[in-house]
Motif scaffolding. Sequence first.
Motif, mmCIF file in Angstrom:
data_model
loop_
_atom_site.group_PDB
_atom_site.id
_atom_site.type_symbol
_atom_site.label_atom_id
_atom_site.label_comp_id
_atom_site.label_asym_id
_atom_site.label_seq_id
_atom_site.Cartn_x
_atom_site.Cartn_y
_atom_site.Cartn_z
ATOM 1 N N UNK A 232 24.052 29.385 55.785
ATOM 2 C CA UNK A 232 22.910 28.786 55.478
ATOM 3 C C UNK A 232 23.936 27.706 54.050
ATOM 4 N N UNK A 233 24.611 27.470 54.389
ATOM 5 C CA UNK A 233 25.479 26.504 53.105
ATOM 6 C C UNK A 233 25.644 27.568 51.940
ATOM 7 N N UNK A 234 26.027 28.837 51.856
ATOM 8 C CA UNK A 234 26.608 29.710 51.053
ATOM 9 C C UNK A 234 27.874 30.434 51.399
ATOM 10 N N UNK A 235 28.781 30.169 50.681
ATOM 11 C CA UNK A 235 30.506 30.915 50.973
ATOM 12 C C UNK A 235 30.744 31.966 49.972
ATOM 13 N N UNK A 236 31.609 33.208 50.220
ATOM 14 C CA UNK A 236 32.516 34.015 49.179
ATOM 15 C C UNK A 236 33.658 34.601 49.279
ATOM 16 N N UNK A 237 34.703 34.268 48.397
ATOM 17 C CA UNK A 237 36.029 33.842 48.423
ATOM 18 C C UNK A 237 35.974 35.685 47.388
ATOM 19 N N UNK A 238 36.658 36.708 48.006
ATOM 20 C CA UNK A 238 36.838 37.811 48.047
ATOM 21 C C UNK A 238 38.314 38.138 47.780
ATOM 22 N N UNK A 239 39.000 38.693 46.475
ATOM 23 C CA UNK A 239 40.154 38.405 46.015
ATOM 24 C C UNK A 239 40.491 39.826 46.064
ATOM 25 N N UNK A 240 41.766 40.570 46.846
ATOM 26 C CA UNK A 240 42.499 41.441 46.005
ATOM 27 C C UNK A 240 43.366 41.396 44.887
ATOM 28 N N UNK A 241 43.954 41.114 43.211
ATOM 29 C CA UNK A 241 43.866 40.881 42.396
ATOM 30 C C UNK A 241 45.669 42.163 41.950
ATOM 31 N N UNK A 242 46.765 41.268 42.771
ATOM 32 C CA UNK A 242 48.268 42.094 42.202
ATOM 33 C C UNK A 242 48.663 41.391 41.202
ATOM 34 N N UNK A 243 49.959 42.505 40.659
ATOM 35 C CA UNK A 243 50.772 42.406 40.190
ATOM 36 C C UNK A 243 52.453 42.988 40.585
ATOM 37 N N UNK A 244 53.444 43.039 40.453
ATOM 38 C CA UNK A 244 54.550 43.353 41.124
ATOM 39 C C UNK A 244 53.750 45.277 41.203
ATOM 40 N N UNK A 245 53.564 45.734 40.740
ATOM 41 C CA UNK A 245 53.471 47.704 40.980
ATOM 42 C C UNK A 245 52.360 47.558 41.924
ATOM 43 N N UNK A 246 51.732 46.869 42.282
ATOM 44 C CA UNK A 246 50.381 46.682 42.890
ATOM 45 C C UNK A 246 48.796 46.667 42.812
ATOM 46 N N UNK A 247 47.792 46.467 43.253
ATOM 47 C CA UNK A 247 46.327 46.118 42.685
ATOM 48 C C UNK A 247 46.201 46.072 41.237
ATOM 49 N N UNK A 249 43.171 44.827 40.300
ATOM 50 C CA UNK A 249 41.898 44.299 40.100
ATOM 51 C C UNK A 249 41.422 43.156 41.306
ATOM 52 N N UNK A 250 39.754 43.267 41.357
ATOM 53 C CA UNK A 250 39.579 41.697 42.321
ATOM 54 C C UNK A 250 38.835 40.862 41.482
ATOM 55 N N UNK A 251 38.394 39.046 42.291
ATOM 56 C CA UNK A 251 38.061 38.646 41.958
ATOM 57 C C UNK A 251 37.409 38.267 43.143
ATOM 58 N N UNK A 252 36.380 37.776 42.819
ATOM 59 C CA UNK A 252 35.074 36.871 43.677
ATOM 60 C C UNK A 252 34.528 35.034 43.163
ATOM 61 N N UNK A 253 34.214 34.493 43.990
ATOM 62 C CA UNK A 253 34.205 33.750 43.666
ATOM 63 C C UNK A 253 33.139 33.017 44.657
ATOM 64 N N UNK A 254 31.576 33.184 43.892
ATOM 65 C CA UNK A 254 30.698 32.111 45.260
ATOM 66 C C UNK A 254 30.853 30.894 45.703
ATOM 67 N N UNK A 255 30.628 30.293 46.721
ATOM 68 C CA UNK A 255 30.885 28.933 47.526
ATOM 69 C C UNK A 255 29.515 27.907 47.975
ATOM 70 N N UNK A 256 29.064 27.203 47.516
ATOM 71 C CA UNK A 256 28.272 26.274 47.871
ATOM 72 C C UNK A 256 29.433 24.945 48.940
ATOM 73 N N UNK A 257 28.782 25.660 49.671
ATOM 74 C CA UNK A 257 28.954 24.810 51.623
ATOM 75 C C UNK A 257 28.236 23.819 51.578
ATOM 76 N N UNK A 258 29.140 22.730 51.842
ATOM 77 C CA UNK A 258 28.390 21.719 52.561
ATOM 78 C C UNK A 258 29.316 20.413 53.199
ATOM 79 N N UNK A 259 29.162 19.671 54.007
ATOM 80 C CA UNK A 259 29.884 18.692 54.752
ATOM 81 C C UNK A 259 30.818 17.619 53.199
ATOM 82 N N UNK A 260 31.719 17.263 53.560
ATOM 83 C CA UNK A 260 32.218 16.078 52.701
ATOM 84 C C UNK A 260 31.887 14.862 52.958
#
Length: 263
Positions: A232-247, A249-260
């Motif tokens: 229904x027009x929503x999306x979610x980008x979920x990310x585990x954040x890393x550096x060279x030693x491992x995770x 933290x985490x990041x979340x982004x809510x998306x508005x999805x629609x035709x171009x």
Amino acid sequence: MTPDSYFEAIDDRRYKPTPHAGGAWDPDEQHFSPLGGLVVHAIDRHRASGPDDGLVLSRISYDILGRLALDECEIEVETVRPGRTIALLEAVVRIAGRPVVRARAWFLARIDTAAVAGGADERLTPPESLGPWPMTEVWPGGYIASLDVRPVAPPRPGRTTAWISTPLALVAGVPVSQLASYLALVDTANGIAVRQSPTAWMFPNVDLTVHLHRQPHGAWTGLDTTVSFGPSGQGLTSTVLHDADGPVGQAQQILTVRPAPGM
């Protein structure tokens, strides 16, 4: 000549974006990723004006309120909740006098908890052993063109793990913290694992929230990213954040999805 940076400082609160900050959806707008790092730099400067309390940034949440024109911006920072072990700060970014980003950052006490530390610890394949991926094949804009992107495996629709780095400074001629430089690359997550071609579908994020259980270090930001689109027009980008030693933290982004437009 174009500076080798994303921003130039005008004074203590005002910054001018360079063409390297150009957005992926519209090159005449700012990509949010370097602006997110600039907000952390402004918060760092605000905190440096007071006594060192030893607190560390543990969560920052950005709300993107409007169009990020590729124009001069002003950042105001205030302490909302002072404290010896917990503090909350707020930053507001204005362009042409209008608020375009509002961010809140929680700072928590640094305490030795090594004896009880634990959680996921899988390390990503080091970026030095990986080949580059030209994201300019998918996205336009000065920011995307400035990046060194090293995918751990071939990118797939909705699922990509990659290292991101840049040779550019965040602010020309100004030292910035390692955390500000790290977080200046996190918003790239929404562009590395596209589910649909951005020429057919638009899916900009209207926010970004980052939680950190460990302070990152190093020149590379690792993004282990999954993108979901709802019906229904929503999306979610979920990310585990890393550096060279491992995770870290985490990041979340809510998306508005629609035709171009035009589709």
